[in-house]
Design a protein around this motif. Structure first.
Motif, PDB file in Angstrom:
ATOM      1  N   TYR A 163      16.094 -25.079  22.089  1.00 14.35           N
ATOM      2  CA  TYR A 163      15.528 -25.762  20.924  1.00 14.35           C
ATOM      3  C   TYR A 163      16.613 -26.214  19.952  1.00 14.35           C
ATOM      4  O   TYR A 163      16.315 -26.649  18.845  1.00 14.35           O
ATOM      5  CB  TYR A 163      14.531 -24.855  20.204  1.00 14.35           C
ATOM      6  N   GLY A 164      17.862 -26.073  20.343  1.00 18.33           N
ATOM      7  CA  GLY A 164      18.949 -26.571  19.515  1.00 18.33           C
ATOM      8  C   GLY A 164      19.604 -25.547  18.621  1.00 18.33           C
ATOM      9  O   GLY A 164      20.428 -25.898  17.787  1.00 18.33           O
ATOM     10  N   ALA A 165      19.279 -24.259  18.747  1.00 15.06           N
ATOM     11  CA  ALA A 165      19.914 -23.218  17.943  1.00 15.06           C
ATOM     12  C   ALA A 165      20.962 -22.518  18.795  1.00 15.06           C
ATOM     13  O   ALA A 165      20.704 -22.160  19.936  1.00 15.06           O
ATOM     14  CB  ALA A 165      18.871 -22.213  17.468  1.00 15.06           C
ATOM     15  N   ARG A 166      22.164 -22.333  18.231  1.00 15.58           N
ATOM     16  CA  ARG A 166      23.244 -21.708  18.982  1.00 15.58           C
ATOM     17  C   ARG A 166      23.985 -20.743  18.077  1.00 15.58           C
ATOM     18  O   ARG A 166      24.298 -21.072  16.928  1.00 15.58           O
ATOM     19  CB  ARG A 166      24.206 -22.775  19.505  1.00 15.58           C
ATOM     20  N   LEU A 167      24.289 -19.551  18.577  1.00 17.72           N
ATOM     21  CA  LEU A 167      25.059 -18.574  17.814  1.00 17.72           C
ATOM     22  C   LEU A 167      26.534 -18.941  17.874  1.00 17.72           C
ATOM     23  O   LEU A 167      27.057 -19.273  18.944  1.00 17.72           O
ATOM     24  CB  LEU A 167      24.859 -17.163  18.380  1.00 17.72           C
ATOM     25  N   VAL A 168      27.204 -18.867  16.724  1.00 20.94           N
ATOM     26  CA  VAL A 168      28.637 -19.128  16.660  1.00 20.94           C
ATOM     27  C   VAL A 168      29.331 -17.914  16.050  1.00 20.94           C
ATOM     28  O   VAL A 168      28.706 -17.089  15.383  1.00 20.94           O
ATOM     29  CB  VAL A 168      28.968 -20.406  15.856  1.00 20.94           C
ATOM     30  N   ALA A 169      30.643 -17.817  16.278  1.00 20.43           N
ATOM     31  CA  ALA A 169      31.394 -16.637  15.869  1.00 20.43           C
ATOM     32  C   ALA A 169      31.980 -16.727  14.465  1.00 20.43           C
ATOM     33  O   ALA A 169      32.430 -15.728  13.924  1.00 20.43           O
ATOM     34  CB  ALA A 169      32.525 -16.382  16.872  1.00 20.43           C
ATOM     35  N   SER A 170      31.995 -17.904  13.867  1.00 21.67           N
ATOM     36  CA  SER A 170      32.623 -18.063  12.555  1.00 21.67           C
ATOM     37  C   SER A 170      31.680 -18.772  11.589  1.00 21.67           C
ATOM     38  O   SER A 170      31.013 -19.733  11.966  1.00 21.67           O
ATOM     39  CB  SER A 170      33.901 -18.887  12.701  1.00 21.67           C
ATOM     40  N   PRO A 171      31.640 -18.328  10.335  1.00 26.65           N
ATOM     41  CA  PRO A 171      30.811 -19.044   9.362  1.00 26.65           C
ATOM     42  C   PRO A 171      31.320 -20.466   9.106  1.00 26.65           C
ATOM     43  O   PRO A 171      30.562 -21.332   8.706  1.00 26.65           O
ATOM     44  CB  PRO A 171      30.898 -18.192   8.101  1.00 26.65           C
ATOM     45  N   ARG A 172      32.573 -20.727   9.371  1.00 29.59           N
ATOM     46  CA  ARG A 172      33.124 -22.074   9.176  1.00 29.59           C
ATOM     47  C   ARG A 172      32.606 -23.062  10.213  1.00 29.59           C
ATOM     48  O   ARG A 172      32.703 -24.259  10.030  1.00 29.59           O
ATOM     49  CB  ARG A 172      34.639 -22.039   9.190  1.00 29.59           C
ATOM     50  N   HIS A 173      32.064 -22.541  11.309  1.00 30.32           N
ATOM     51  CA  HIS A 173      31.482 -23.390  12.347  1.00 30.32           C
ATOM     52  C   HIS A 173      29.967 -23.441  12.241  1.00 30.32           C
ATOM     53  O   HIS A 173      29.319 -24.094  13.048  1.00 30.32           O
ATOM     54  CB  HIS A 173      31.857 -22.880  13.734  1.00 30.32           C
ATOM     55  N   ALA A 174      29.396 -22.720  11.289  1.00 28.62           N
ATOM     56  CA  ALA A 174      27.946 -22.554  11.212  1.00 28.62           C
ATOM     57  C   ALA A 174      27.306 -23.560  10.255  1.00 28.62           C
ATOM     58  O   ALA A 174      27.946 -24.078   9.342  1.00 28.62           O
ATOM     59  CB  ALA A 174      27.606 -21.135  10.759  1.00 28.62           C
ATOM     60  N   ASP A 175      26.023 -23.794  10.509  1.00 31.11           N
ATOM     61  CA  ASP A 175      25.189 -24.585   9.614  1.00 31.11           C
ATOM     62  C   ASP A 175      24.186 -23.695   8.897  1.00 31.11           C
ATOM     63  O   ASP A 175      23.630 -24.085   7.883  1.00 31.11           O
ATOM     64  CB  ASP A 175      24.417 -25.639  10.407  1.00 31.11           C
ATOM     65  N   ALA A 176      23.929 -22.507   9.469  1.00 29.44           N
ATOM     66  CA  ALA A 176      22.935 -21.599   8.899  1.00 29.44           C
ATOM     67  C   ALA A 176      23.380 -20.161   9.116  1.00 29.44           C
ATOM     68  O   ALA A 176      24.107 -19.856  10.058  1.00 29.44           O
ATOM     69  CB  ALA A 176      21.578 -21.820   9.552  1.00 29.44           C
ATOM     70  N   LEU A 177      22.923 -19.285   8.226  1.00 27.47           N
ATOM     71  CA  LEU A 177      23.160 -17.854   8.364  1.00 27.47           C
ATOM     72  C   LEU A 177      21.850 -17.175   8.723  1.00 27.47           C
ATOM     73  O   LEU A 177      20.813 -17.462   8.126  1.00 27.47           O
ATOM     74  CB  LEU A 177      23.692 -17.255   7.059  1.00 27.47           C
ATOM     75  N   LEU A 178      21.889 -16.294   9.690  1.00 30.66           N
ATOM     76  CA  LEU A 178      20.755 -15.480  10.103  1.00 30.66           C
ATOM     77  C   LEU A 178      21.056 -14.080   9.587  1.00 30.66           C
ATOM     78  O   LEU A 178      21.890 -13.376  10.154  1.00 30.66           O
ATOM     79  CB  LEU A 178      20.668 -15.508  11.626  1.00 30.66           C
ATOM     80  N   VAL A 179      20.435 -13.665   8.482  1.00 31.41           N
ATOM     81  CA  VAL A 179      20.781 -12.413   7.818  1.00 31.41           C
ATOM     82  C   VAL A 179      19.705 -11.374   8.084  1.00 31.41           C
ATOM     83  O   VAL A 179      18.512 -11.631   7.911  1.00 31.41           O
ATOM     84  CB  VAL A 179      20.957 -12.618   6.294  1.00 31.41           C
ATOM     85  N   THR A 180      20.139 -10.179   8.498  1.00 33.32           N
ATOM     86  CA  THR A 180      19.223  -9.071   8.766  1.00 33.32           C
ATOM     87  C   THR A 180      19.544  -7.903   7.847  1.00 33.32           C
ATOM     88  O   THR A 180      20.688  -7.713   7.445  1.00 33.32           O
ATOM     89  CB  THR A 180      19.337  -8.603  10.229  1.00 33.32           C
ATOM     90  N   GLY A 181      18.521  -7.117   7.547  1.00 30.80           N
ATOM     91  CA  GLY A 181      18.683  -5.898   6.774  1.00 30.80           C
ATOM     92  C   GLY A 181      18.688  -6.122   5.278  1.00 30.80           C
ATOM     93  O   GLY A 181      18.920  -7.234   4.798  1.00 30.80           O
ATOM     94  N   PRO A 182      18.447  -5.025   4.515  1.00 35.97           N
ATOM     95  CA  PRO A 182      18.597  -5.135   3.070  1.00 35.97           C
ATOM     96  C   PRO A 182      20.086  -5.258   2.757  1.00 35.97           C
ATOM     97  O   PRO A 182      20.917  -4.756   3.495  1.00 35.97           O
ATOM     98  CB  PRO A 182      18.022  -3.819   2.558  1.00 35.97           C
ATOM     99  N   VAL A 183      20.416  -5.911   1.686  1.00 29.32           N
ATOM    100  CA  VAL A 183      21.826  -6.067   1.347  1.00 29.32           C
ATOM    101  C   VAL A 183      22.308  -4.790   0.676  1.00 29.32           C
ATOM    102  O   VAL A 183      21.835  -4.430  -0.402  1.00 29.32           O
ATOM    103  CB  VAL A 183      22.045  -7.292   0.433  1.00 29.32           C
ATOM    104  N   THR A 184      23.232  -4.111   1.330  1.00 28.00           N
ATOM    105  CA  THR A 184      23.788  -2.884   0.764  1.00 28.00           C
ATOM    106  C   THR A 184      24.866  -3.223  -0.254  1.00 28.00           C
ATOM    107  O   THR A 184      25.360  -4.348  -0.306  1.00 28.00           O
ATOM    108  CB  THR A 184      24.381  -1.991   1.870  1.00 28.00           C
ATOM    109  N   ARG A 185      25.248  -2.228  -1.046  1.00 24.59           N
ATOM    110  CA  ARG A 185      26.277  -2.462  -2.058  1.00 24.59           C
ATOM    111  C   ARG A 185      27.588  -2.903  -1.415  1.00 24.59           C
ATOM    112  O   ARG A 185      28.298  -3.729  -1.969  1.00 24.59           O
ATOM    113  CB  ARG A 185      26.500  -1.203  -2.891  1.00 24.59           C
ATOM    114  N   ASN A 186      27.902  -2.356  -0.258  1.00 30.44           N
ATOM    115  CA  ASN A 186      29.155  -2.716   0.416  1.00 30.44           C
ATOM    116  C   ASN A 186      29.106  -4.095   1.061  1.00 30.44           C
ATOM    117  O   ASN A 186      30.150  -4.654   1.371  1.00 30.44           O
ATOM    118  CB  ASN A 186      29.504  -1.685   1.483  1.00 30.44           C
ATOM    119  N   MET A 187      27.920  -4.642   1.300  1.00 26.14           N
ATOM    120  CA  MET A 187      27.807  -5.933   1.982  1.00 26.14           C
ATOM    121  C   MET A 187      27.445  -7.093   1.060  1.00 26.14           C
ATOM    122  O   MET A 187      27.414  -8.238   1.507  1.00 26.14           O
ATOM    123  CB  MET A 187      26.762  -5.844   3.097  1.00 26.14           C
ATOM    124  N   ALA A 188      27.203  -6.836  -0.210  1.00 21.51           N
ATOM    125  CA  ALA A 188      26.816  -7.919  -1.125  1.00 21.51           C
ATOM    126  C   ALA A 188      27.938  -8.949  -1.253  1.00 21.51           C
ATOM    127  O   ALA A 188      27.702 -10.155  -1.108  1.00 21.51           O
ATOM    128  CB  ALA A 188      26.436  -7.355  -2.490  1.00 21.51           C
TER     129      ALA A 188
END
Length: 161
Positions: free
Chosen positions: A67-92
């Motif tokens: 369907y045109g969605a592909r996982l990439v290894a770098s945010p510089r190559h990405a168009d979208a972020l797929l974020v999972t989990g609550p944002v912890t203090r260390n990950m904000a």
């Protein structure tokens, strides 16, 4: 052989200029998107249940890539972020930096109840909040964990297919 080395030293490095960015960028809304989307996954503090379902969504059975969605290894190559989990203090802060590294236009997809509203981790001492409290979110996929079909459907909505 000596003549070749002299020629190499005289000429120096010869390189073509870098190509410009393609004119078809992938925006944050489906109306602008209309094509493929390169996705970077970010685990902001999940229990890894959503990661298993994301792996299934991109596996051979559900095959989100068709369907045109592909996982990439770098945010510089990405168009979208797929974020999972609550944002912890260390990950904000790493999540903010990853969001800033994605070239515009960009989209953020909050996957699972924890990313949407902190789920069972709501009120925990190490949790900053939901993903939308840290970065702007365009699409939320509900479930704990969400089914691979729901993830694929969310990505299809993101690509406009």
């Amino acid at each position: 052989m000596v003549g070749l080395w002299r020629k190499i030293l005289r000429t120096g490095r010869v390189a073509e200029p870098a190509p410009g960015r393609p004119g078809y960028g992938v925006p944050a809304v489906a109306a602008e998107l209309g094509g493929s989307v390169q996705v970077r996954h970010v685990d902001a503090g999940s229990c890894n249940g959503c990661e298993v379902e994301i792996a299934s969504a991109f596996g051979p059975v559900y095959d989100a890539e068709r369907y045109g969605a592909r996982l990439v290894a770098s945010p510089r190559h990405a168009d979208a972020l797929l974020v999972t989990g609550p944002v912890t203090r260390n990950m904000a802060e790493p999540l903010r930096r990853t969001y800033d590294a994605v070239p515009g236009p960009k989209a953020v997809v909050a996957v699972g109840d924890c990313a949407r509203n902190c789920g069972v981790f709501a009120g925990a001492y190490g949790v900053t909040g939901a993903v939308r409290d840290v970065v702007p979110v365009e699409l939320e996929i509900e479930g704990c964990p969400p089914r691979p079909e729901a993830i694929v459907e969310g990505l299809r909505r993101l690509t406009g297919r």
